[in-house]
Design an enzyme around this catalytic site. Structure first.
Site, PDB file in Angstrom:
ATOM      1  N   ALA A  63      16.838  23.511 -43.717  1.00  0.00           N
ATOM      2  CA  ALA A  63      17.605  24.589 -44.320  1.00  0.00           C
ATOM      3  C   ALA A  63      18.129  25.464 -43.178  1.00  0.00           C
ATOM      4  CB  ALA A  63      16.718  25.395 -45.255  1.00  0.00           C
ATOM      5  N   GLU A 131       8.023  24.422 -41.080  1.00  0.00           N
ATOM      6  CA  GLU A 131       8.122  25.757 -41.665  1.00  0.00           C
ATOM      7  C   GLU A 131       7.001  26.699 -41.264  1.00  0.00           C
ATOM      8  OE1 GLU A 131       8.648  22.923 -43.307  1.00  0.00           O
ATOM      9  OE2 GLU A 131      10.468  23.085 -44.501  1.00  0.00           O
TER      10      GLU A 131
HETATM   11  N1  CAA Z   1      19.447  25.936 -39.171  1.00  0.00           N
HETATM   12  C1  CAA Z   1      20.529  26.465 -38.548  1.00  0.00           C
HETATM   13  N2  CAA Z   1      21.043  25.967 -37.410  1.00  0.00           N
HETATM   14  C2  CAA Z   1      20.444  24.901 -36.883  1.00  0.00           C
HETATM   15  C3  CAA Z   1      19.324  24.293 -37.474  1.00  0.00           C
HETATM   16  C4  CAA Z   1      18.826  24.848 -38.694  1.00  0.00           C
HETATM   17  N3  CAA Z   1      17.799  24.328 -39.352  1.00  0.00           N
HETATM   18  N4  CAA Z   1      18.947  23.242 -36.711  1.00  0.00           N
HETATM   19  C5  CAA Z   1      19.793  23.193 -35.692  1.00  0.00           C
HETATM   20  N5  CAA Z   1      20.706  24.177 -35.785  1.00  0.00           N
HETATM   21  C6  CAA Z   1      21.790  24.499 -34.859  1.00  0.00           C
HETATM   22  C7  CAA Z   1      21.289  25.175 -33.613  1.00  0.00           C
HETATM   23  O1  CAA Z   1      21.112  26.548 -33.821  1.00  0.00           O
HETATM   24  C8  CAA Z   1      22.391  24.863 -32.636  1.00  0.00           C
HETATM   25  O2  CAA Z   1      23.457  25.717 -32.915  1.00  0.00           O
HETATM   26  P1  CAA Z   1      24.248  26.416 -31.645  1.00  0.00           P
HETATM   27  O3  CAA Z   1      24.844  25.254 -30.894  1.00  0.00           O
HETATM   28  O4  CAA Z   1      25.254  27.276 -32.325  1.00  0.00           O
HETATM   29  O5  CAA Z   1      23.225  27.134 -30.845  1.00  0.00           O
HETATM   30  C9  CAA Z   1      22.838  23.473 -33.066  1.00  0.00           C
HETATM   31  O6  CAA Z   1      22.368  23.288 -34.398  1.00  0.00           O
HETATM   32  C10 CAA Z   1      22.251  22.376 -32.214  1.00  0.00           C
HETATM   33  O7  CAA Z   1      20.845  22.552 -32.212  1.00  0.00           O
HETATM   34  P2  CAA Z   1      19.983  22.609 -30.855  1.00  0.00           P
HETATM   35  O8  CAA Z   1      20.776  23.158 -29.734  1.00  0.00           O
HETATM   36  O9  CAA Z   1      18.704  23.303 -31.195  1.00  0.00           O
HETATM   37  O10 CAA Z   1      19.752  21.041 -30.610  1.00  0.00           O
HETATM   38  P3  CAA Z   1      18.518  20.364 -29.872  1.00  0.00           P
HETATM   39  O11 CAA Z   1      18.895  18.937 -29.692  1.00  0.00           O
HETATM   40  O12 CAA Z   1      18.103  21.141 -28.682  1.00  0.00           O
HETATM   41  O13 CAA Z   1      17.311  20.449 -30.928  1.00  0.00           O
HETATM   42  C11 CAA Z   1      16.295  20.298 -33.094  1.00  0.00           C
HETATM   43  C12 CAA Z   1      17.389  19.768 -32.145  1.00  0.00           C
HETATM   44  C13 CAA Z   1      14.918  19.921 -32.553  1.00  0.00           C
HETATM   45  C14 CAA Z   1      16.507  19.649 -34.449  1.00  0.00           C
HETATM   46  C15 CAA Z   1      16.402  21.835 -33.184  1.00  0.00           C
HETATM   47  O14 CAA Z   1      17.744  22.169 -33.485  1.00  0.00           O
HETATM   48  C16 CAA Z   1      15.533  22.438 -34.229  1.00  0.00           C
HETATM   49  O15 CAA Z   1      14.338  22.561 -34.045  1.00  0.00           O
HETATM   50  N6  CAA Z   1      16.132  22.844 -35.371  1.00  0.00           N
HETATM   51  C17 CAA Z   1      15.415  23.521 -36.411  1.00  0.00           C
HETATM   52  C18 CAA Z   1      14.570  22.549 -37.199  1.00  0.00           C
HETATM   53  C19 CAA Z   1      13.772  23.289 -38.227  1.00  0.00           C
HETATM   54  O16 CAA Z   1      12.935  24.099 -37.948  1.00  0.00           O
HETATM   55  N7  CAA Z   1      14.046  22.958 -39.509  1.00  0.00           N
HETATM   56  C20 CAA Z   1      13.352  23.559 -40.616  1.00  0.00           C
HETATM   57  C21 CAA Z   1      14.105  24.732 -41.133  1.00  0.00           C
HETATM   58  S1  CAA Z   1      13.177  25.638 -42.292  1.00  0.00           S
HETATM   59  C22 CAA Z   1      13.413  24.868 -43.764  1.00  0.00           C
HETATM   60  O17 CAA Z   1      14.011  23.820 -43.860  1.00  0.00           O
HETATM   61  C23 CAA Z   1      12.845  25.615 -44.940  1.00  0.00           C
HETATM   62  C24 CAA Z   1      12.804  24.874 -46.206  1.00  0.00           C
HETATM   63  O18 CAA Z   1      11.945  24.055 -46.459  1.00  0.00           O
HETATM   64  C25 CAA Z   1      13.755  25.210 -47.268  1.00  0.00           C
END
Ligand code: CAA
Length: 263
Positions: A63, A131
């Protein structure tokens, strides 16, 4: 539509989440578009759906953390409901949905894949429920579906530790049915969908309903659900044609493709 594309190939629909700037993360707009896309699928001409993410790195990275970061308690609950309503629509969609997981499937990404009937993934796929590390619980069904799919012990370990797992471990614990080289994933998903579409569509729908509905209730009630859906099939042309073909002595006719109905 800005973030979702839909293509139809024969009886198979392919839904692609395409928000590359955020690794296909699910914000409200993506969720709205997903719902509208599934609502618009023509169930007379479509017998199975493949759900995937655009690009070679991410299926869905969760999300949208930016959108969630400022939510109040009530807004958080409403955002959870929004995602849950869409995922439940996918889970109860009348025809099978196959998740072709082409990379990160984190948080809401893992959760949307679990609302699909079948999961297959690429070798570079990464699964997890991060999360707890973000100060929240999984909010799009993760606490419920992960435990049902891989057992409570493994689900609790993944959710409490917020540790990601790779494709081979996802396969080992039964979270995905198969792992493919990335370039082979979508063709494999489409092939599986076409294989499903080649069977009697009413029977396939009844199978999905029997499994899904039966899992929610005790075995005695579940068996009755199956009996009714099994019985319903005997009112279809597909059952008559399918069994008639089998009983034909003529080998050619026996193997003939049945012109299955869809209603
Ligand atoms: N939400 C918003 N933006 C996100 C995102 C997310 N879940 N995941 C990645 N992005 C964005 C990053 O902010 C980044 O944007 P910018 O270029 O504008 O900075 C872009 O996507 C690329 O991401 P990274 O630079 O972080 O890429 P990476 O290769 O270094 O890492 C990753 C990849 C490990 C997937 C990392 O992006 C990450 O950890 N993302 C978050 C994953 C996460 O925690 N997901 C769970 C969300 S909570 C949820 O889902 C709640 C629920 O149950 C409803």
């Amino acid at each position: 539509m800005e973030f979702i594309t839909y293509e139809q190939e024969g009886f198979v629909g392919v839904v692609t989440i395409n928000r590359p700037k955020a690794l296909n993360a699910l914000n409200s707009q993506v969720l709205d578009e997903l719902e509208a896309t599934f609502d618009a699928i023509d169930l007379d001409t479509t017998r199975a759906v493949v759900l995937t993410g655009a690009g070679e790195k991410s299926f869905v990275a969760g999300a949208d953390i930016g959108e969630m970061s400022t939510l109040t308690k009530a807004e958080g609950e409403a955002f959870g409901k929004k995602g849950n309503d869409v995922f439940r629509k996918i889970e109860t969609f009348p025809i099978p949905v196959i998740a072709a997981i082409n990379g990160f499937a984190l948080g809401g990404g893992c959760e949307i894949s679990m609302s699909c009937d079948i999961r297959i993934c690429s070798e570079n796929a990464v699964f997890g429920q991060p999360e707890a590390g973000l100060g929240i619980t999984p909010g799009f069904g993760g606490t419920q579906r992960l435990a049902r799919l891989v057992g409570a012990g493994m689900a609790k370990q993944m959710i409490y530790t917020a540790r990601n797992i790779k494709a081979d471990e996802a396969y080992r614990i039964g979270l995905v049915n198969a792992v493919y080289p990335l370039e082979e994933l979508l063709p494999a998903a489409k092939k599986m969908a076409a294989g499903i579409a080649a069977n009697a569509p009413i029977a396939v729908r009844n199978c999905k309903k029997a499994i899904n509905d039966g899992l929610q209730v005790d075995m005695d009630t579940a068996i009755v659900i199956e009996e009714k859906l099994f019985g319903d099939c005997f009112e279809t042309e597909d059952q008559k044609a399918g069994m008639g073909n089998f009983l034909e002595k003529d080998k050619e006719k026996k193997l003939k493709v049945v012109p299955f109905q869809n209603k």
